[in-house]
Design a protein around this motif. Structure first.
Motif, PDB file in Angstrom:
ATOM      1  N   ALA A  30       0.828  -1.211   0.000  1.00 59.08           N
ATOM      2  CA  ALA A  30       0.000   0.000   0.000  1.00 59.08           C
ATOM      3  C   ALA A  30       0.857   1.253   0.000  1.00 59.08           C
ATOM      4  O   ALA A  30       0.477   2.271  -0.595  1.00 59.08           O
ATOM      5  CB  ALA A  30      -0.921   0.000   1.215  1.00 59.08           C
ATOM      6  N   SER A  31       2.016   1.181   0.644  1.00 57.45           N
ATOM      7  CA  SER A  31       2.886   2.364   0.648  1.00 57.45           C
ATOM      8  C   SER A  31       3.457   2.643  -0.742  1.00 57.45           C
ATOM      9  O   SER A  31       3.736   3.788  -1.078  1.00 57.45           O
ATOM     10  CB  SER A  31       4.016   2.192   1.665  1.00 57.45           C
ATOM     11  OG  SER A  31       4.953   1.221   1.230  1.00 57.45           O
ATOM     12  N   LEU A  38       3.842  12.071  -0.396  1.00 57.56           N
ATOM     13  CA  LEU A  38       5.272  11.753  -0.365  1.00 57.56           C
ATOM     14  C   LEU A  38       5.732  11.253  -1.735  1.00 57.56           C
ATOM     15  O   LEU A  38       4.924  10.798  -2.553  1.00 57.56           O
ATOM     16  CB  LEU A  38       5.562  10.674   0.677  1.00 57.56           C
ATOM     17  CG  LEU A  38       5.217  10.986   2.124  1.00 57.56           C
ATOM     18  CD1 LEU A  38       5.423   9.751   2.981  1.00 57.56           C
ATOM     19  CD2 LEU A  38       6.073  12.123   2.638  1.00 57.56           C
ATOM     20  N   LYS A  39       7.034  11.302  -1.951  1.00 51.92           N
ATOM     21  CA  LYS A  39       7.582  10.643  -3.128  1.00 51.92           C
ATOM     22  C   LYS A  39       7.426   9.145  -2.921  1.00 51.92           C
ATOM     23  O   LYS A  39       7.402   8.656  -1.791  1.00 51.92           O
ATOM     24  CB  LYS A  39       9.058  11.009  -3.298  1.00 51.92           C
ATOM     25  CG  LYS A  39       9.279  12.440  -3.682  1.00 51.92           C
ATOM     26  CD  LYS A  39      10.734  12.702  -3.922  1.00 51.92           C
ATOM     27  CE  LYS A  39      10.950  14.132  -4.348  1.00 51.92           C
ATOM     28  NZ  LYS A  39      12.362  14.405  -4.609  1.00 51.92           N
ATOM     29  N   ARG A  40       7.335   8.424  -4.010  1.00 52.83           N
ATOM     30  CA  ARG A  40       7.061   6.991  -3.918  1.00 52.83           C
ATOM     31  C   ARG A  40       8.120   6.248  -3.107  1.00 52.83           C
ATOM     32  O   ARG A  40       7.807   5.392  -2.283  1.00 52.83           O
ATOM     33  CB  ARG A  40       6.931   6.386  -5.322  1.00 52.83           C
ATOM     34  CG  ARG A  40       6.162   5.092  -5.334  1.00 52.83           C
ATOM     35  CD  ARG A  40       5.813   4.673  -6.734  1.00 52.83           C
ATOM     36  NE  ARG A  40       4.872   5.539  -7.396  1.00 52.83           N
ATOM     37  CZ  ARG A  40       3.554   5.452  -7.281  1.00 52.83           C
ATOM     38  NH1 ARG A  40       3.024   4.547  -6.503  1.00 52.83           N
ATOM     39  NH2 ARG A  40       2.769   6.267  -7.935  1.00 52.83           N
ATOM     40  N   PHE A  41       9.400   6.580  -3.298  1.00 50.04           N
ATOM     41  CA  PHE A  41      10.464   5.899  -2.561  1.00 50.04           C
ATOM     42  C   PHE A  41      10.422   6.258  -1.079  1.00 50.04           C
ATOM     43  O   PHE A  41      10.673   5.408  -0.220  1.00 50.04           O
ATOM     44  CB  PHE A  41      11.838   6.236  -3.164  1.00 50.04           C
ATOM     45  CG  PHE A  41      12.946   5.436  -2.562  1.00 50.04           C
ATOM     46  CD1 PHE A  41      13.030   4.068  -2.775  1.00 50.04           C
ATOM     47  CD2 PHE A  41      13.903   6.044  -1.759  1.00 50.04           C
ATOM     48  CE1 PHE A  41      14.049   3.322  -2.209  1.00 50.04           C
ATOM     49  CE2 PHE A  41      14.926   5.311  -1.197  1.00 50.04           C
ATOM     50  CZ  PHE A  41      15.000   3.940  -1.419  1.00 50.04           C
ATOM     51  N   GLU A  42      10.108   7.511  -0.759  1.00 57.82           N
ATOM     52  CA  GLU A  42       9.991   7.915   0.652  1.00 57.82           C
ATOM     53  C   GLU A  42       8.822   7.189   1.315  1.00 57.82           C
ATOM     54  O   GLU A  42       8.909   6.748   2.463  1.00 57.82           O
ATOM     55  CB  GLU A  42       9.807   9.433   0.768  1.00 57.82           C
ATOM     56  CG  GLU A  42      10.998  10.224   0.330  1.00 57.82           C
ATOM     57  CD  GLU A  42      12.233   9.930   1.168  1.00 57.82           C
ATOM     58  OE1 GLU A  42      12.101   9.783   2.387  1.00 57.82           O
ATOM     59  OE2 GLU A  42      13.324   9.843   0.578  1.00 57.82           O
ATOM     60  N   SER A  43       7.723   7.072   0.606  1.00 57.97           N
ATOM     61  CA  SER A  43       6.572   6.340   1.124  1.00 57.97           C
ATOM     62  C   SER A  43       6.915   4.866   1.325  1.00 57.97           C
ATOM     63  O   SER A  43       6.507   4.258   2.315  1.00 57.97           O
ATOM     64  CB  SER A  43       5.390   6.481   0.163  1.00 57.97           C
ATOM     65  OG  SER A  43       4.300   5.707   0.606  1.00 57.97           O
ATOM     66  N   ARG A  49       9.508   0.607   7.231  1.00 58.64           N
ATOM     67  CA  ARG A  49       9.812   0.839   8.644  1.00 58.64           C
ATOM     68  C   ARG A  49       8.616   0.449   9.523  1.00 58.64           C
ATOM     69  O   ARG A  49       8.766  -0.254  10.521  1.00 58.64           O
ATOM     70  CB  ARG A  49      10.202   2.293   8.871  1.00 58.64           C
ATOM     71  CG  ARG A  49      10.632   2.604  10.282  1.00 58.64           C
ATOM     72  CD  ARG A  49      11.131   4.021  10.500  1.00 58.64           C
ATOM     73  NE  ARG A  49      10.425   5.030   9.726  1.00 58.64           N
ATOM     74  CZ  ARG A  49      10.973   5.733   8.735  1.00 58.64           C
ATOM     75  NH1 ARG A  49      12.222   5.522   8.399  1.00 58.64           N
ATOM     76  NH2 ARG A  49      10.264   6.630   8.086  1.00 58.64           N
ATOM     77  N   ASN A  50       7.420   0.880   9.152  1.00 61.13           N
ATOM     78  CA  ASN A  50       6.226   0.538   9.928  1.00 61.13           C
ATOM     79  C   ASN A  50       5.964  -0.965   9.912  1.00 61.13           C
ATOM     80  O   ASN A  50       5.621  -1.557  10.931  1.00 61.13           O
ATOM     81  CB  ASN A  50       5.008   1.290   9.396  1.00 61.13           C
ATOM     82  CG  ASN A  50       5.100   2.766   9.650  1.00 61.13           C
ATOM     83  OD1 ASN A  50       5.827   3.226  10.530  1.00 61.13           O
ATOM     84  ND2 ASN A  50       4.377   3.541   8.857  1.00 61.13           N
ATOM     85  N   TYR A  53       8.418  -3.033  12.201  1.00 62.00           N
ATOM     86  CA  TYR A  53       8.093  -3.050  13.632  1.00 62.00           C
ATOM     87  C   TYR A  53       6.972  -4.041  13.929  1.00 62.00           C
ATOM     88  O   TYR A  53       7.000  -4.733  14.943  1.00 62.00           O
ATOM     89  CB  TYR A  53       7.717  -1.659  14.121  1.00 62.00           C
ATOM     90  CG  TYR A  53       8.882  -0.708  14.160  1.00 62.00           C
ATOM     91  CD1 TYR A  53      10.094  -1.081  14.727  1.00 62.00           C
ATOM     92  CD2 TYR A  53       8.786   0.556  13.607  1.00 62.00           C
ATOM     93  CE1 TYR A  53      11.175  -0.214  14.755  1.00 62.00           C
ATOM     94  CE2 TYR A  53       9.860   1.431  13.635  1.00 62.00           C
ATOM     95  CZ  TYR A  53      11.042   1.036  14.217  1.00 62.00           C
ATOM     96  OH  TYR A  53      12.098   1.894  14.245  1.00 62.00           O
ATOM     97  N   ILE A  54       6.002  -4.120  13.059  1.00 63.77           N
ATOM     98  CA  ILE A  54       4.916  -5.084  13.255  1.00 63.77           C
ATOM     99  C   ILE A  54       5.451  -6.508  13.096  1.00 63.77           C
ATOM    100  O   ILE A  54       5.112  -7.403  13.854  1.00 63.77           O
ATOM    101  CB  ILE A  54       3.758  -4.804  12.278  1.00 63.77           C
ATOM    102  CG1 ILE A  54       3.140  -3.442  12.583  1.00 63.77           C
ATOM    103  CG2 ILE A  54       2.690  -5.896  12.376  1.00 63.77           C
ATOM    104  CD1 ILE A  54       2.150  -2.966  11.549  1.00 63.77           C
ATOM    105  N   PHE A  55       6.323  -6.702  12.099  1.00 67.96           N
ATOM    106  CA  PHE A  55       6.928  -8.020  11.892  1.00 67.96           C
ATOM    107  C   PHE A  55       7.735  -8.448  13.109  1.00 67.96           C
ATOM    108  O   PHE A  55       7.682  -9.602  13.527  1.00 67.96           O
ATOM    109  CB  PHE A  55       7.810  -8.012  10.644  1.00 67.96           C
ATOM    110  CG  PHE A  55       8.609  -9.268  10.468  1.00 67.96           C
ATOM    111  CD1 PHE A  55       7.992 -10.424  10.046  1.00 67.96           C
ATOM    112  CD2 PHE A  55       9.953  -9.295  10.763  1.00 67.96           C
ATOM    113  CE1 PHE A  55       8.720 -11.596   9.903  1.00 67.96           C
ATOM    114  CE2 PHE A  55      10.693 -10.453  10.623  1.00 67.96           C
ATOM    115  CZ  PHE A  55      10.065 -11.614  10.194  1.00 67.96           C
ATOM    116  N   LEU A  56       8.496  -7.534  13.698  1.00 66.05           N
ATOM    117  CA  LEU A  56       9.281  -7.866  14.890  1.00 66.05           C
ATOM    118  C   LEU A  56       8.390  -8.325  16.045  1.00 66.05           C
ATOM    119  O   LEU A  56       8.803  -9.155  16.853  1.00 66.05           O
ATOM    120  CB  LEU A  56      10.110  -6.660  15.339  1.00 66.05           C
ATOM    121  CG  LEU A  56      11.378  -6.373  14.571  1.00 66.05           C
ATOM    122  CD1 LEU A  56      12.058  -5.143  15.142  1.00 66.05           C
ATOM    123  CD2 LEU A  56      12.315  -7.549  14.589  1.00 66.05           C
TER     124      LEU A  56
END
Length: 113
Positions: A30-31, A38-43, A49-50, A53-56
């Protein structure tokens, strides 16, 4: 009935962990597809990153599933049925608390500050 007990003793953590890990993949997708302002790479970086954290957060549940599969599931055929269902319900309760109840408690705590 025996197959149900054997599979779900470790399967509660394992299946729910896989579902949550798949959701992290959807967050990354989705990002990329919906970057917003945002720019696509920044998104993409923000989504990774988000999602990371959920995976961890699923790693302890995966380790518990491995422990239950290796040391408890093999005794499920001689274990009382009540004890098997108690383990399954405990697994469901811990995963439900961690992913359904605890986020609301943490959000309420941060909202009061």
């Amino acid at each position: 009935m025996i197959v149900l007990k054997e599979c779900w003793i470790h399967g509660t953590y394992e299946i729910f962990g896989m579902i949550i890990e798949a959701a992290t993949g959807y967050i990354i997708g989705a990002s990329i597809l919906f970057p917003g302002t945002l720019k696509r790479f920044e998104s993409f970086k923000k989504g990774v990153r988000n999602a990371f954290y959920i995976f961890l957060s699923t790693i302890p549940f995966t380790i518990m599933a491995a422990f239950l599969e290796g040391y408890v599931t093999r005794y499920s055929n001689i274990m009382p049925t009540f004890f098997c269902f108690a383990i399954i319900l405990f697994c469901l309760a811990t995963i439900s608390y961690y992913y359904l109840i605890l986020p609301f408690k943490v959000a309420r705590k941060h909202q009061l500050r």
